[in-house]
Each structure stands twice: as C-alpha cells, then as structure tokens.
Design an enzyme around this catalytic site. Sequence first.
Site, short mmCIF file in Angstrom:
data_model
loop_
_atom_site.label_atom_id
_atom_site.label_comp_id
_atom_site.label_asym_id
_atom_site.label_seq_id
_atom_site.Cartn_x
_atom_site.Cartn_y
_atom_site.Cartn_z
N GLY A 88 0.83 -1.19 0.00
CA GLY A 88 0.00 0.00 0.00
C GLY A 88 0.86 1.24 0.00
O GLY A 88 2.03 1.22 -0.41
N ARG A 89 0.31 2.33 0.47
CA ARG A 89 1.04 3.61 0.49
C ARG A 89 1.95 3.72 1.71
O ARG A 89 2.92 4.48 1.70
CB ARG A 89 0.03 4.76 0.52
CG ARG A 89 -0.91 4.81 -0.67
CD ARG A 89 -0.23 5.19 -1.96
NE ARG A 89 0.39 6.49 -1.91
CZ ARG A 89 -0.24 7.64 -2.07
NH1 ARG A 89 -1.53 7.67 -2.29
NH2 ARG A 89 0.42 8.77 -2.01
N GLU A 92 6.08 3.68 1.76
CA GLU A 92 6.85 4.80 1.21
C GLU A 92 7.20 5.84 2.27
O GLU A 92 8.19 6.55 2.13
CB GLU A 92 6.13 5.44 0.03
CG GLU A 92 4.92 6.27 0.41
CD GLU A 92 4.15 6.79 -0.79
OE1 GLU A 92 3.78 7.98 -0.77
OE2 GLU A 92 3.91 6.01 -1.73
N CYS A 118 3.87 -6.62 -2.19
CA CYS A 118 3.54 -5.42 -2.95
C CYS A 118 4.59 -4.34 -2.76
O CYS A 118 5.73 -4.49 -3.18
CB CYS A 118 2.13 -4.97 -2.58
SG CYS A 118 1.41 -3.79 -3.76
N HIS A 119 4.27 -3.23 -2.10
CA HIS A 119 5.22 -2.15 -1.84
C HIS A 119 5.99 -2.34 -0.54
O HIS A 119 6.87 -1.53 -0.21
CB HIS A 119 4.51 -0.80 -1.84
CG HIS A 119 4.10 -0.35 -3.20
ND1 HIS A 119 3.00 -0.87 -3.86
CD2 HIS A 119 4.64 0.56 -4.05
CE1 HIS A 119 2.88 -0.29 -5.04
NE2 HIS A 119 3.86 0.57 -5.18
N TYR A 138 5.56 -5.44 -6.13
CA TYR A 138 4.79 -4.78 -7.18
C TYR A 138 5.80 -4.39 -8.27
O TYR A 138 6.88 -3.89 -7.97
CB TYR A 138 4.06 -3.55 -6.63
CG TYR A 138 3.15 -2.94 -7.65
CD1 TYR A 138 1.98 -3.58 -8.04
CD2 TYR A 138 3.49 -1.74 -8.26
CE1 TYR A 138 1.16 -3.04 -9.01
CE2 TYR A 138 2.66 -1.19 -9.24
CZ TYR A 138 1.51 -1.85 -9.61
OH TYR A 138 0.70 -1.32 -10.58
#
Length: 194
Positions: A88-89, A92, A118-119, A138
Amino acid sequence: MAKKVLMLVGDYVEDYEVMVPFQMLQMVGLDTHCACPNKRAGEFVKTAIHDFEGDQTYSEKRGHNFMLNCTFEDIKPESFDALVLPGGRAPEYIRLDNRVIEIVKHFSQSKKPIAAICHGPQILVAADAVEGYELTAYPALKPDIVRAGGKWVDPNQTFSNACVDRNLVTAPAWPAHPEWIRKFLEVLDVKISL
C-alpha cells in the site's frame, strides 16, 4: 508457546494486505502484533484498497479502519520470531522512520523470517536488506530492488505467485495471498494439520 509475528503498518496500508494476513496468521495460532509508528494499541490506521482494473497501474480507493493491537514504542524486536511488511502507500513513508529501519535490520541481520508483499519491499530496500536476495514485489519496485543489489524475480504480471529466498518471502500483490502465506508458514516451520 505460539510464535510471535510483528506486522509494521501505517496509514493507507493496503486493506487486504494487512487484514487478510493478520487474520490468517491468528487463525493458525500465531501471536500476531500489528504496530504503526507514532500510534498506540487501540488506535486505527486508515487503509487503501488497490485493485487491478486494466489500467497501467493499480487504482486506489479508501478502505477500512484497521485497529492496531500493539504500541510501536513498546516493540522489542528480539521478542518476535518473524516480521510481515504489507504494501500500500504506508511503506513509502514509514521507511523514513529510523526505528522502523532498526527493527527491520534486526530481523534481516538475525535471519528471522520476513514476509513482504507489494510495496512492502520498499522498507527492505531502505534497511539495506535485499542485497544478494531473490525477491519480487509490485512491478514498479523492480528498479529499486535491482539498484539495492537484489535479484528481481519477474511475477509475469499474473499476481499469483510468491518468491522464497532463505528467510525472505515476497509477493507482488494481494492476489498472491494463498501462496505467499503458505510459503511464509513453511519458512516459519508452522505445521497445519487438516
């Protein structure tokens, strides 16, 4: 005594990538703790739903509120057997937290099982924990992983596989949950009797 698993999350963690693994790990009897920098047990993180709808990248929608059951400041990484890094976000920006990096480095240097999806591998890259490992994520993370010394494993854009290299289990996105979690449980040496 149940093995202890730590999940590190933040606001706009991918909805399925936090909720499904959290519930699956608890379902098989693992003592699963989910924490977020600057938040306490009983507080929530907001989630985001990422979907694959034929666009050049994923779409993003607001998900649910996910309640944390662990206070970040109380984490003692040596008391945990494994680490999970959802996507997800959140990755980051939580990778900018020095304590997050210290925690991830503990798991990496101790060769404890780590599952990232994913991330989530963005955090591994920030913690210098991918060099010499084969992993997936990802697809947009390929340049980051390669530049950090990791060997990219192409998910063939099927989003249905997982990659295992020693203590590290990675996957491209939530559709890989069944294989990703199964392989993580194997690395953890958790047996499920049917």
